[in-house]
Design a protein around this motif. Structure first.
Motif, mmCIF file in Angstrom:
data_model
loop_
_atom_site.group_PDB
_atom_site.id
_atom_site.type_symbol
_atom_site.label_atom_id
_atom_site.label_comp_id
_atom_site.label_asym_id
_atom_site.label_seq_id
_atom_site.Cartn_x
_atom_site.Cartn_y
_atom_site.Cartn_z
ATOM 1 N N GLY A 117 0.823 -1.193 0.000
ATOM 2 C CA GLY A 117 0.000 0.000 0.000
ATOM 3 C C GLY A 117 0.862 1.249 0.000
ATOM 4 O O GLY A 117 2.076 1.191 -0.150
ATOM 5 N N GLY A 118 0.247 2.410 0.184
ATOM 6 C CA GLY A 118 1.033 3.627 0.172
ATOM 7 C C GLY A 118 0.204 4.842 0.521
ATOM 8 O O GLY A 118 -0.984 4.743 0.849
ATOM 9 N N ALA A 119 0.845 5.989 0.451
ATOM 10 C CA ALA A 119 0.196 7.259 0.728
ATOM 11 C C ALA A 119 -0.782 7.606 -0.395
ATOM 12 O O ALA A 119 -0.804 6.941 -1.428
ATOM 13 C CB ALA A 119 1.260 8.343 0.888
ATOM 14 N N PRO A 120 -1.585 8.666 -0.244
ATOM 15 C CA PRO A 120 -2.493 9.074 -1.305
ATOM 16 C C PRO A 120 -1.763 9.268 -2.626
ATOM 17 O O PRO A 120 -0.641 9.786 -2.664
ATOM 18 C CB PRO A 120 -3.066 10.393 -0.779
ATOM 19 N N ALA A 121 -2.412 8.837 -3.698
ATOM 20 C CA ALA A 121 -1.787 8.896 -5.019
ATOM 21 C C ALA A 121 -2.837 9.225 -6.061
ATOM 22 O O ALA A 121 -4.027 8.965 -5.876
ATOM 23 C CB ALA A 121 -1.113 7.555 -5.353
ATOM 24 N N TYR A 122 -2.395 9.777 -7.184
ATOM 25 C CA TYR A 122 -3.273 10.005 -8.325
ATOM 26 C C TYR A 122 -3.493 8.668 -9.033
ATOM 27 O O TYR A 122 -2.567 7.852 -9.102
ATOM 28 C CB TYR A 122 -2.645 11.015 -9.291
ATOM 29 N N PRO A 123 -4.686 8.392 -9.565
ATOM 30 C CA PRO A 123 -4.919 7.109 -10.248
ATOM 31 C C PRO A 123 -3.871 6.837 -11.322
ATOM 32 O O PRO A 123 -3.512 7.711 -12.107
ATOM 33 C CB PRO A 123 -6.312 7.293 -10.854
ATOM 34 N N GLY A 124 -3.398 5.603 -11.358
ATOM 35 C CA GLY A 124 -2.262 5.219 -12.174
ATOM 36 C C GLY A 124 -1.159 4.729 -11.253
ATOM 37 O O GLY A 124 -1.415 4.390 -10.086
ATOM 38 N N PHE A 125 0.062 4.708 -11.743
ATOM 39 C CA PHE A 125 1.173 4.164 -10.969
ATOM 40 C C PHE A 125 2.263 5.189 -10.682
ATOM 41 O O PHE A 125 3.117 4.961 -9.836
ATOM 42 C CB PHE A 125 1.796 2.971 -11.719
ATOM 43 N N MET A 126 2.231 6.330 -11.355
ATOM 44 C CA MET A 126 3.353 7.264 -11.307
ATOM 45 C C MET A 126 3.522 7.958 -9.963
ATOM 46 O O MET A 126 4.613 8.435 -9.656
ATOM 47 C CB MET A 126 3.207 8.316 -12.412
ATOM 48 N N THR A 127 2.478 8.045 -9.155
ATOM 49 C CA THR A 127 2.603 8.744 -7.874
ATOM 50 C C THR A 127 2.426 7.809 -6.680
ATOM 51 O O THR A 127 2.370 8.271 -5.543
ATOM 52 C CB THR A 127 1.588 9.902 -7.772
ATOM 53 N N ASP A 149 5.835 9.865 -1.890
ATOM 54 C CA ASP A 149 6.203 10.621 -0.690
ATOM 55 C C ASP A 149 7.645 10.364 -0.265
ATOM 56 O O ASP A 149 8.242 11.199 0.416
ATOM 57 C CB ASP A 149 5.264 10.276 0.465
ATOM 58 N N ALA A 150 8.232 9.213 -0.663
ATOM 59 C CA ALA A 150 9.617 8.910 -0.264
ATOM 60 C C ALA A 150 10.189 7.858 -1.203
ATOM 61 O O ALA A 150 9.455 6.964 -1.651
ATOM 62 C CB ALA A 150 9.667 8.392 1.180
ATOM 63 N N PRO A 151 11.482 7.910 -1.521
ATOM 64 C CA PRO A 151 12.080 6.911 -2.420
ATOM 65 C C PRO A 151 11.861 5.484 -1.946
ATOM 66 O O PRO A 151 11.647 4.580 -2.757
ATOM 67 C CB PRO A 151 13.574 7.277 -2.421
ATOM 68 N N GLU A 152 11.904 5.269 -0.633
ATOM 69 C CA GLU A 152 11.746 3.916 -0.096
ATOM 70 C C GLU A 152 10.359 3.342 -0.389
ATOM 71 O O GLU A 152 10.183 2.123 -0.417
ATOM 72 C CB GLU A 152 11.991 3.919 1.414
ATOM 73 N N ASN A 153 9.381 4.232 -0.586
ATOM 74 C CA ASN A 153 8.001 3.793 -0.784
ATOM 75 C C ASN A 153 7.569 3.774 -2.245
ATOM 76 O O ASN A 153 6.487 3.265 -2.556
ATOM 77 C CB ASN A 153 7.046 4.720 -0.022
ATOM 78 N N TYR A 154 8.395 4.308 -3.139
ATOM 79 C CA TYR A 154 7.940 4.551 -4.507
ATOM 80 C C TYR A 154 7.711 3.245 -5.265
ATOM 81 O O TYR A 154 8.467 2.277 -5.146
ATOM 82 C CB TYR A 154 8.941 5.429 -5.251
ATOM 83 N N TYR A 155 6.673 3.230 -6.054
ATOM 84 C CA TYR A 155 6.254 2.043 -6.802
ATOM 85 C C TYR A 155 7.387 1.452 -7.626
ATOM 86 O O TYR A 155 7.582 0.228 -7.654
ATOM 87 C CB TYR A 155 5.072 2.431 -7.700
ATOM 88 N N TYR A 156 8.146 2.297 -8.322
ATOM 89 C CA TYR A 156 9.166 1.757 -9.220
ATOM 90 C C TYR A 156 10.389 1.207 -8.490
ATOM 91 O O TYR A 156 11.194 0.504 -9.098
ATOM 92 C CB TYR A 156 9.557 2.787 -10.292
ATOM 93 N N ARG A 157 10.498 1.452 -7.219
ATOM 94 C CA ARG A 157 11.521 0.731 -6.441
ATOM 95 C C ARG A 157 11.207 -0.761 -6.473
ATOM 96 O O ARG A 157 12.111 -1.594 -6.622
ATOM 97 C CB ARG A 157 11.558 1.236 -4.996
ATOM 98 N N ARG A 158 9.953 -1.080 -6.351
ATOM 99 C CA ARG A 158 9.546 -2.473 -6.388
ATOM 100 C C ARG A 158 9.690 -3.046 -7.798
ATOM 101 O O ARG A 158 10.205 -4.162 -7.988
ATOM 102 C CB ARG A 158 8.103 -2.609 -5.874
ATOM 103 N N VAL A 159 9.269 -2.299 -8.800
ATOM 104 C CA VAL A 159 9.320 -2.786 -10.182
ATOM 105 C C VAL A 159 10.761 -3.005 -10.635
ATOM 106 O O VAL A 159 11.086 -4.045 -11.237
ATOM 107 C CB VAL A 159 8.586 -1.816 -11.126
ATOM 108 N N PHE A 160 11.640 -2.034 -10.385
ATOM 109 C CA PHE A 160 13.029 -2.178 -10.830
ATOM 110 C C PHE A 160 13.720 -3.332 -10.108
ATOM 111 O O PHE A 160 14.546 -4.040 -10.694
ATOM 112 C CB PHE A 160 13.798 -0.877 -10.612
#
Length: 322
Positions: free
Chosen positions: A135-145, A149-160
């Protein structure tokens, strides 16, 4: 849409203003170290497809956080010894699809691994099968946000991280030759391939087509087309968060991974591309560290880029490497 970005001669000299974090390498070293604390647990299950020229395995491996990630491994039907390996990443919103969508690379006598993208696979193509349980903080629909809120939480950390582990999983199969591994993809897949090119030191080639996730400071202010526009719409609501968001994004900018590229690379750019503007692609290309690099330019194309013509260019180019 006519040309809207810099002229081609300026694109060839363009450099991004994206600021590389001082702890960029430490951040990614720690991230991958934590991922490797989980057993890779790569499983290859043969599947019946009705195809006679290829053999297909339904793959599951442990990605970021040990989360299960899916993929396809497509092999020539007669494969009996380790083959050059092509690892492919897919575009935004898509998933690994169905096996018969992935016949090109196995038809050249190579092993072909296609990684599913966590949480995606519901916007186009044949679908995906990998959840994103974080899960994560509030985000705009989609994956980019998601987690911006923080690099450790960002979606693309998981993807990469999933993508690096995908290379490791594909290389673990006895019919793949780890010493002849190529990473490639288009759009988001190209951006993921760039990240893998900067994080995996022993690839023989990288081929990002019209890559996404590059030069965030310029991309987010130059185009109003999604997916980059998701970031602007998030910041339109979360006023005053621009600096924080760009700091997070700097850890995932293809420009900084390109500066660590250790393999020959073939890029492509389309000069009417409003989804991944050509200057953002050239920002990564111009930063690519390995001296053997080339870029195919499609003058009058939008985000479709070279399409089958770029496939042909990659087929010719890869003969020298894998």
């Amino acid at each position: 849409m006519a040309l809207f970005d810099l002229p081609l001669d300026e694109l060839r000299e363009y450099r991004s203003d994206s600021t590389e974090p001082e702890d960029f390498d430490a951040f990614w070293s720690k991230t991958l170290q934590e991922a490797r604390e989980h057993d890779l647990d790569a499983r290859f299950e043969p599947v019946e497809t009705g195809l006679s020229t290829v053999r297909v395995h339904d793959v599951t491996f442990a990605g970021f956080g040990g989360h299960p990630v899916k993929g396809w491994l497509v092999l020539p039907a007669a494969a009996g010894e380790p083959l050059p390996l092509v690892v492919e990443f897919v575009g935004y919103g898509g998933g690994r699809g169905l096996p018969h969508e992935h016949l090109l690379w196995a038809s050249t006598g190579r092993a072909h691994f296609v990684m599913d993208t966590r949480g995606q696979g519901s916007a186009w193509g044949g679908g995906g099968g990998t959840a994103d349980p974080v899960g994560g903080a509030p985000a705009y629909p989609g994956f980019m946000t998601r987690g911006i809120d923080a690099p450790e939480n960002y979606y693309y950390r998981r993807v990469f991280t999933d993508a690096v582990r995908a290379v490791e999983a594909a290389r673990s199969h006895p019919l793949t030759d780890a010493s002849r591994t190529v990473a490639l993809g288009g759009s988001q897949g190209g951006g993921i391939a760039l990240a893998v090119g900067g994080l995996v030191p022993d690839l023989v080639a990288v081929a990002p087509d019209v890559p996404f996730l590059c030069d965030f400071p310029r991309a987010t202010t130059l185009t109003d087309r999604n997916p980059y526009r998701e970031i602007g719409l998030y910041l339109k609501t979360h006023r005053g968060r621009t600096a924080d968001a760009l700091r997070t994004l700097s850890y995932f900018d293809g420009v900084h991974f390109a500066a660590r590229g250790r393999a020959p690379a073939l890029f492509s750019a389309a000069l009417e591309d409003q989804t991944c503007p050509p200057s953002t692609v050239f920002a990564a290309f111009n930063a690519w560290a390995h001296e053997e690099k080339a870029i195919e330019v499609y003058d009058f194309n939008d985000h479709e880029g070279g399409g089958p013509y770029q496939d042909r260019a990659r087929l010719d180019w890869l003969r020298s490497y894998a």
